[in-house]
Design a protein around this motif. Structure first.
Motif, mmCIF file in Angstrom:
data_model
loop_
_atom_site.group_PDB
_atom_site.id
_atom_site.type_symbol
_atom_site.label_atom_id
_atom_site.label_comp_id
_atom_site.label_asym_id
_atom_site.label_seq_id
_atom_site.Cartn_x
_atom_site.Cartn_y
_atom_site.Cartn_z
ATOM 1 N N PRO A 112 0.838 -1.199 0.000
ATOM 2 C CA PRO A 112 0.000 0.000 0.000
ATOM 3 C C PRO A 112 0.877 1.254 0.000
ATOM 4 O O PRO A 112 1.951 1.259 0.606
ATOM 5 N N CYS A 113 0.438 2.281 -0.682
ATOM 6 C CA CYS A 113 1.288 3.465 -0.809
ATOM 7 C C CYS A 113 0.455 4.705 -1.126
ATOM 8 O O CYS A 113 -0.718 4.597 -1.509
ATOM 9 N N ILE A 114 1.085 5.864 -0.961
ATOM 10 C CA ILE A 114 0.530 7.093 -1.515
ATOM 11 C C ILE A 114 1.633 7.807 -2.289
ATOM 12 O O ILE A 114 2.822 7.604 -2.010
ATOM 13 N N ALA A 115 1.243 8.605 -3.269
ATOM 14 C CA ALA A 115 2.260 9.190 -4.146
ATOM 15 C C ALA A 115 1.953 10.647 -4.459
ATOM 16 O O ALA A 115 0.800 11.044 -4.619
ATOM 17 N N LEU A 116 3.043 11.417 -4.522
ATOM 18 C CA LEU A 116 2.997 12.811 -4.959
ATOM 19 C C LEU A 116 3.285 12.820 -6.458
ATOM 20 O O LEU A 116 4.334 12.359 -6.893
ATOM 21 N N LEU A 117 2.351 13.346 -7.245
ATOM 22 C CA LEU A 117 2.466 13.268 -8.709
ATOM 23 C C LEU A 117 2.588 14.658 -9.321
ATOM 24 O O LEU A 117 2.111 15.642 -8.746
ATOM 25 N N ALA A 118 3.174 14.697 -10.514
ATOM 26 C CA ALA A 118 3.142 15.948 -11.292
ATOM 27 C C ALA A 118 1.915 15.958 -12.200
ATOM 28 O O ALA A 118 1.639 16.925 -12.902
ATOM 29 N N GLY A 119 1.149 14.873 -12.187
ATOM 30 C CA GLY A 119 -0.076 14.751 -12.983
ATOM 31 C C GLY A 119 -0.454 13.284 -13.099
ATOM 32 O O GLY A 119 0.301 12.397 -12.687
ATOM 33 N N GLY A 120 -1.664 13.024 -13.635
ATOM 34 C CA GLY A 120 -2.042 11.647 -13.939
ATOM 35 C C GLY A 120 -2.783 10.910 -12.841
ATOM 36 O O GLY A 120 -2.974 9.695 -12.932
ATOM 37 N N GLY A 121 -3.243 11.618 -11.807
ATOM 38 C CA GLY A 121 -3.864 10.945 -10.669
ATOM 39 C C GLY A 121 -5.301 10.493 -10.877
ATOM 40 O O GLY A 121 -5.740 9.520 -10.269
ATOM 41 N N TYR A 122 -6.050 11.186 -11.749
ATOM 42 C CA TYR A 122 -7.458 10.820 -11.965
ATOM 43 C C TYR A 122 -7.496 9.650 -12.940
ATOM 44 O O TYR A 122 -7.855 9.791 -14.117
ATOM 45 N N GLN A 155 9.040 9.490 -4.738
ATOM 46 C CA GLN A 155 7.881 10.318 -4.389
ATOM 47 C C GLN A 155 6.701 9.459 -3.901
ATOM 48 O O GLN A 155 5.567 9.920 -3.857
ATOM 49 N N VAL A 156 7.016 8.203 -3.587
ATOM 50 C CA VAL A 156 5.985 7.273 -3.104
ATOM 51 C C VAL A 156 6.339 6.913 -1.670
ATOM 52 O O VAL A 156 7.490 6.604 -1.369
ATOM 53 N N VAL A 157 5.350 6.991 -0.787
ATOM 54 C CA VAL A 157 5.605 6.721 0.639
ATOM 55 C C VAL A 157 4.466 5.866 1.199
ATOM 56 O O VAL A 157 3.374 5.821 0.614
ATOM 57 N N PRO A 158 4.695 5.222 2.347
ATOM 58 C CA PRO A 158 3.584 4.495 2.968
ATOM 59 C C PRO A 158 2.552 5.486 3.496
ATOM 60 O O PRO A 158 2.913 6.614 3.869
ATOM 61 N N PRO A 159 1.276 5.100 3.561
ATOM 62 C CA PRO A 159 0.289 6.002 4.163
ATOM 63 C C PRO A 159 0.612 6.205 5.645
ATOM 64 O O PRO A 159 1.202 5.321 6.259
ATOM 65 N N PRO A 160 0.212 7.345 6.218
ATOM 66 C CA PRO A 160 0.426 7.522 7.661
ATOM 67 C C PRO A 160 -0.303 6.416 8.429
ATOM 68 O O PRO A 160 -1.378 5.976 8.007
#
Ligand code: NAP
Length: 311
Positions: free
Chosen positions: A71-81, A91-96
């Motif tokens: 499981p992860c969350i990511a900071l993107l420059a685009g493309g999330g939808y 730029q990918v990290v585990p969720p808090p």
């Protein structure tokens, strides 16, 4: 207009991961991109969406710190939808800890923006901090993080309900921006404001400079109130004021990676122990992204809007 289309899934480059998206955060910059005012940086996906949560679906050949299904969350420059998104592994990290995956989709963009800007001020006990729109995504996070650093926090909002919400998450003063908010901030701040996290831009530039304390920092992150204004240099000089302006989305990968490491070390523990509370969530299915944008544009929303990607 926003509509659902079938497109090819993106392919991860050697230093990237492919994420099977569980949910995507909706941010105000997404509205500007939809309207054609905010083009993605070169090389970024042309799809809207600056942050996602999900699970790793594939890792690039140079990636060693992620495995499929993590499981992860990511900071993107685009493309999330989208159902699938790629991101540099750094730029990918585990969720808090304790935050479930759909809610986690709305954390990293605001956390990274607020954390990286507040780093510039080195806020300490007793310093005065001002952020507008305390019931919004950036505002609600900034109030809580600045409080955790010991600052006295002043914020503004547009309705009684939102002002009450700002106080409930720790703001020391919540002021209606529909009145003479600058006079009220001046009275509340005493010797001026040590840091202003400014999501308004030109409209408030004059007031902001006048409100700065000696050595105060005006950190501009948004232009909801216009791009061009007049900067009173003499007033700025008298205060030894500092003005910075930044866009997280355009920062190089190495800088975003450093910010992401800072989030995991410094901010995720504050979320895990409830010092920073998750905002109220309004969740729309991905197919209703247009309704999600309309909700944010209406000005009625408190907290974060999330697009869930059901399968
Ligand atoms: N530079 C960066 O890296 C970066 C990254 C992310 C976001 N941003 C910027 O940060 C800003 C906030 O983004 P967000 O996603 O948090 O959006 P959001 O949740 O929609 O928040 C926007 C806030 O602006 C407030 N506002 C509207 N008109 C105002 C006025 N006249 N005076 C004072 N406050 C006013 C609103 O307050 P009410 O709801 O009470 O009306 C609302 O809380 C946007 O400008 C966005 O572009 C910058």
């Amino acid at each position: 207009m926003l509509e659902l289309r079938e497109v090819e899934a993106p392919q991860p480059r050697p230093d990237e991961v492919l994420i099977k998206v569980a949910a995507a955060g909706v941010n105000r910059p997404d509205l500007a991109q939809r309207q054609g005012h905010y083009q993605p940086p070169p090389g970024a996906s042309s799809l809207i969406g600056l942050e996602v949560s999900g699970t790793i679906a594939e890792v690039g050949t140079e990636v060693s710190n992620w495995e499929v299904e993590d499981p992860c969350i990511a900071l993107l420059a685009g493309g999330g939808y989208a159902e699938y998104a790629v991101a540099p592994a750094s730029q990918v990290v585990p969720p808090p800890l304790g935050v479930e995956l759909v809610a986690a989709a709305g954390v990293i963009e605001v956390a990274a923006t607020v954390y990286s800007n507040l780093e510039l001020a080195d806020l300490a006990d007793g310093d005065v901090f001002l952020v507008h729109g305390g019931a919004g995504g950036i505002g609600s996070f900034a109030i809580q993080y600045a409080k955790s650093l010991g600052a006295t926090v002043i914020t503004t909002a547009g309705s009684e309900e939102k002002l009450r919400y700002c106080l409930s998450i720790g703001a020391d003063r919540a002021i209606s921006y529909r009145g003479d908010w600058a006079a009220e901030v001046r009275e509340a701040a005493g010797n001026g404001v040590n840091m202003i996290l400014d999501n308004m831009g030109a409209k408030y530039l004059g007031d902001h400079v006048q409100l700065l304390a000696a050595d105060g920092l005006l950190a501009i992150i948004g232009v909801q109130g216009g791009r061009s204004g007049t900067l009173d240099l003499w007033s700025l000089m008298q205060r030894r004021g500092i003005v910075t302006a930044s866009l997280l989305r355009f920062r190089p990968v190495a800088e975003k990676a450093a910010i992401c490491r800072g989030l995991v070390e410094r901010i995720w523990p504050l979320i895990a122990d409830d010092t920073i509370k998750m905002p109220p969530l309004t969740v729309f299915p991905l197919a209703e992204a247009a309704a999600a944008h309309a909700r944010l544009e209406s000005g009625d929303n408190i907290g974060k809007i999330i697009l869930s990607v059901a399968r």
